[in-house]
Design a protein around this motif. Structure first.
Motif, short mmCIF file in Angstrom:
data_model
loop_
_atom_site.label_atom_id
_atom_site.label_comp_id
_atom_site.label_asym_id
_atom_site.label_seq_id
_atom_site.Cartn_x
_atom_site.Cartn_y
_atom_site.Cartn_z
N ARG A 1 0.81 -1.22 0.00
CA ARG A 1 0.00 0.00 0.00
C ARG A 1 0.84 1.27 0.00
O ARG A 1 0.32 2.36 -0.14
N GLY A 2 2.17 1.12 0.25
CA GLY A 2 3.04 2.29 0.39
C GLY A 2 3.13 2.75 1.84
O GLY A 2 3.59 3.85 2.12
N CYS A 3 2.68 1.90 2.76
CA CYS A 3 2.75 2.18 4.20
C CYS A 3 4.05 1.58 4.74
O CYS A 3 4.31 0.39 4.57
N TRP A 4 4.84 2.40 5.42
CA TRP A 4 6.12 1.95 5.97
C TRP A 4 5.90 1.47 7.40
O TRP A 4 5.08 2.01 8.14
N TYR A 5 6.66 0.44 7.78
CA TYR A 5 6.47 -0.16 9.09
C TYR A 5 7.77 -0.76 9.61
O TYR A 5 8.73 -0.98 8.87
N PHE A 6 7.77 -1.02 10.91
CA PHE A 6 8.85 -1.71 11.60
C PHE A 6 8.32 -3.09 11.95
O PHE A 6 7.31 -3.22 12.64
N GLN A 7 9.00 -4.13 11.43
CA GLN A 7 8.60 -5.51 11.74
C GLN A 7 9.25 -5.89 13.05
O GLN A 7 10.44 -6.18 13.11
N ASN A 8 8.48 -5.88 14.13
CA ASN A 8 8.97 -6.18 15.47
C ASN A 8 8.57 -7.61 15.81
O ASN A 8 7.53 -7.84 16.42
N GLY A 9 9.39 -8.55 15.39
CA GLY A 9 9.04 -9.96 15.57
C GLY A 9 7.78 -10.24 14.77
O GLY A 9 7.71 -9.93 13.59
N PRO A 10 6.73 -10.78 15.41
CA PRO A 10 5.51 -11.08 14.67
C PRO A 10 4.59 -9.87 14.46
O PRO A 10 3.61 -9.97 13.76
N GLN A 11 4.92 -8.75 15.09
CA GLN A 11 4.02 -7.59 14.99
C GLN A 11 4.60 -6.51 14.08
O GLN A 11 5.76 -6.17 14.14
N ARG A 12 3.72 -5.98 13.25
CA ARG A 12 4.05 -4.88 12.36
C ARG A 12 3.63 -3.57 13.03
O ARG A 12 2.46 -3.39 13.33
N GLY A 13 4.60 -2.68 13.26
CA GLY A 13 4.30 -1.37 13.82
C GLY A 13 4.39 -0.32 12.72
O GLY A 13 5.48 0.02 12.27
N TYR A 14 3.23 0.16 12.27
CA TYR A 14 3.21 1.14 11.18
C TYR A 14 3.71 2.49 11.67
O TYR A 14 3.46 2.88 12.81
N VAL A 15 4.41 3.20 10.78
CA VAL A 15 5.09 4.44 11.12
C VAL A 15 4.42 5.63 10.45
O VAL A 15 4.26 5.64 9.22
N ALA A 16 4.05 6.63 11.24
CA ALA A 16 3.57 7.90 10.71
C ALA A 16 4.78 8.72 10.32
O ALA A 16 5.81 8.70 11.01
N LEU A 17 4.69 9.43 9.20
CA LEU A 17 5.84 10.14 8.64
C LEU A 17 5.61 11.64 8.66
O LEU A 17 4.65 12.13 8.05
N ASP A 18 6.49 12.38 9.31
CA ASP A 18 6.39 13.85 9.28
C ASP A 18 6.77 14.39 7.91
O ASP A 18 6.28 15.44 7.51
N ALA A 19 7.64 13.68 7.20
CA ALA A 19 8.04 14.12 5.85
C ALA A 19 7.90 12.94 4.90
O ALA A 19 6.89 12.81 4.22
N ALA A 20 8.90 12.09 4.85
CA ALA A 20 8.96 10.97 3.91
C ALA A 20 9.43 9.72 4.63
O ALA A 20 9.90 9.80 5.76
N PRO A 21 9.37 8.57 3.96
CA PRO A 21 9.83 7.33 4.59
C PRO A 21 11.32 7.34 4.90
O PRO A 21 11.77 6.68 5.83
N LEU A 22 12.08 8.08 4.10
CA LEU A 22 13.52 8.19 4.32
C LEU A 22 13.89 9.65 4.51
O LEU A 22 13.41 10.52 3.77
N ILE A 23 14.71 9.91 5.49
CA ILE A 23 15.29 11.24 5.66
C ILE A 23 16.70 11.13 5.11
O ILE A 23 17.47 10.25 5.50
N LEU A 24 17.02 12.02 4.17
CA LEU A 24 18.28 11.93 3.44
C LEU A 24 19.28 12.96 3.96
O LEU A 24 18.91 14.10 4.27
N PHE A 25 20.54 12.53 4.01
CA PHE A 25 21.62 13.39 4.48
C PHE A 25 22.71 13.45 3.42
O PHE A 25 23.06 12.44 2.81
N ALA A 26 23.26 14.64 3.24
CA ALA A 26 24.35 14.84 2.28
C ALA A 26 25.68 14.39 2.91
O ALA A 26 25.86 14.50 4.12
N PRO A 27 26.58 13.92 2.07
CA PRO A 27 27.90 13.53 2.58
C PRO A 27 28.77 14.76 2.83
O PRO A 27 28.47 15.86 2.34
N ASP A 28 29.86 14.57 3.55
CA ASP A 28 30.81 15.66 3.75
C ASP A 28 31.46 16.05 2.42
O ASP A 28 31.80 17.20 2.20
N SER A 29 31.64 15.06 1.55
CA SER A 29 32.15 15.34 0.20
C SER A 29 31.54 14.32 -0.75
O SER A 29 31.13 13.23 -0.35
N GLY A 30 31.42 14.69 -2.01
CA GLY A 30 30.86 13.79 -3.00
C GLY A 30 29.36 13.90 -3.10
O GLY A 30 28.74 14.81 -2.55
#
Length: 196
Positions: free
Chosen positions: A59-88
């Protein structure tokens, strides 16, 4: 069975396949920090376990698989928060993993940069916007400043004159309103049991 989760979680899920899913407890903020019921998770072992078992359903819903339980995650922005490298050009995620190649880029009305990477959809943290500005070029001969001003004034859903140059590849920067990013980039910000 999702290959993005650890073996222990996979075995627990096989043993107890009918554990109800959990909604409304976990959140990912714009800094890439996990929260449980509004409280910041600070214990490194818990953060590492979540990061190692964080994935997406059909469905496009992101979650944390905690053993047998799926904990769905609410997102303030996106599923991934991206960080720039020091170089490159190699972006990393809040999970401590490489983001991979960028296939799509979009600028929202506030100047935020949204990217579709090999690992998934992400938002470039606002503290790394200077890194992105250094990698912007234009396709129409205007300056980056002129193209940025024009892009911010454009309607959502249109291509801009801006190009994001990463690892020798120029990706067209689209203009997408933040309210439309989740639908455009294929993720759900507030998963519920009734999310289609």
């Amino acid at each position: 069975m999702n290959p993005d989760i650890e073996d222990w979680a996979r075995r627990a899920l096989e043993r107890w396949p009918n554990v109800p899913h959990l909604y409304g407890w976990l959140r990912l903020d714009r800094r890439g920090r996990w929260l449980i019921r509004g409280e910041l998770i600070t214990r490194p072992q818990i953060i590492e376990t979540i990061a190692a078992n964080y994935t997406v359903d059909a469905r496009g819903c992101w979650y944390f698989q905690n053993g047998p339980q799926r904990g769905y995650v609410a997102l303030d922005a996106a599923p991934l928060i991206l960080f720039a490298p020091d170089s490159g050009d190699a972006l990393s995620t809040h999970l401590g993993k490489p983001a991979g190649a960028v296939a799509r880029a979009a600028l929202d009305e506030g100047g935020g940069l949204w990217l579709v990477t090999a690992r998934g959809s992400g938002w470039l943290t606002d503290r790394d916007l200077d890194w992105a500005l250094d990698r912007l070029a234009t396709a129409d001969g205007s300056t980056v400043e002129e193209a940025m001003a024009a892009a911010l004034a454009q309607a959502s859903g249109t291509a801009t004159a801006l190009r994001l140059r990463l690892d020798g590849v120029a990706v067209v920067v689209e203009r997408v309103d933040e309210a439309e990013v989740a639908a455009e980039f294929g993720f759900v910000r507030e998963p519920t049991a009734s999310t289609p």
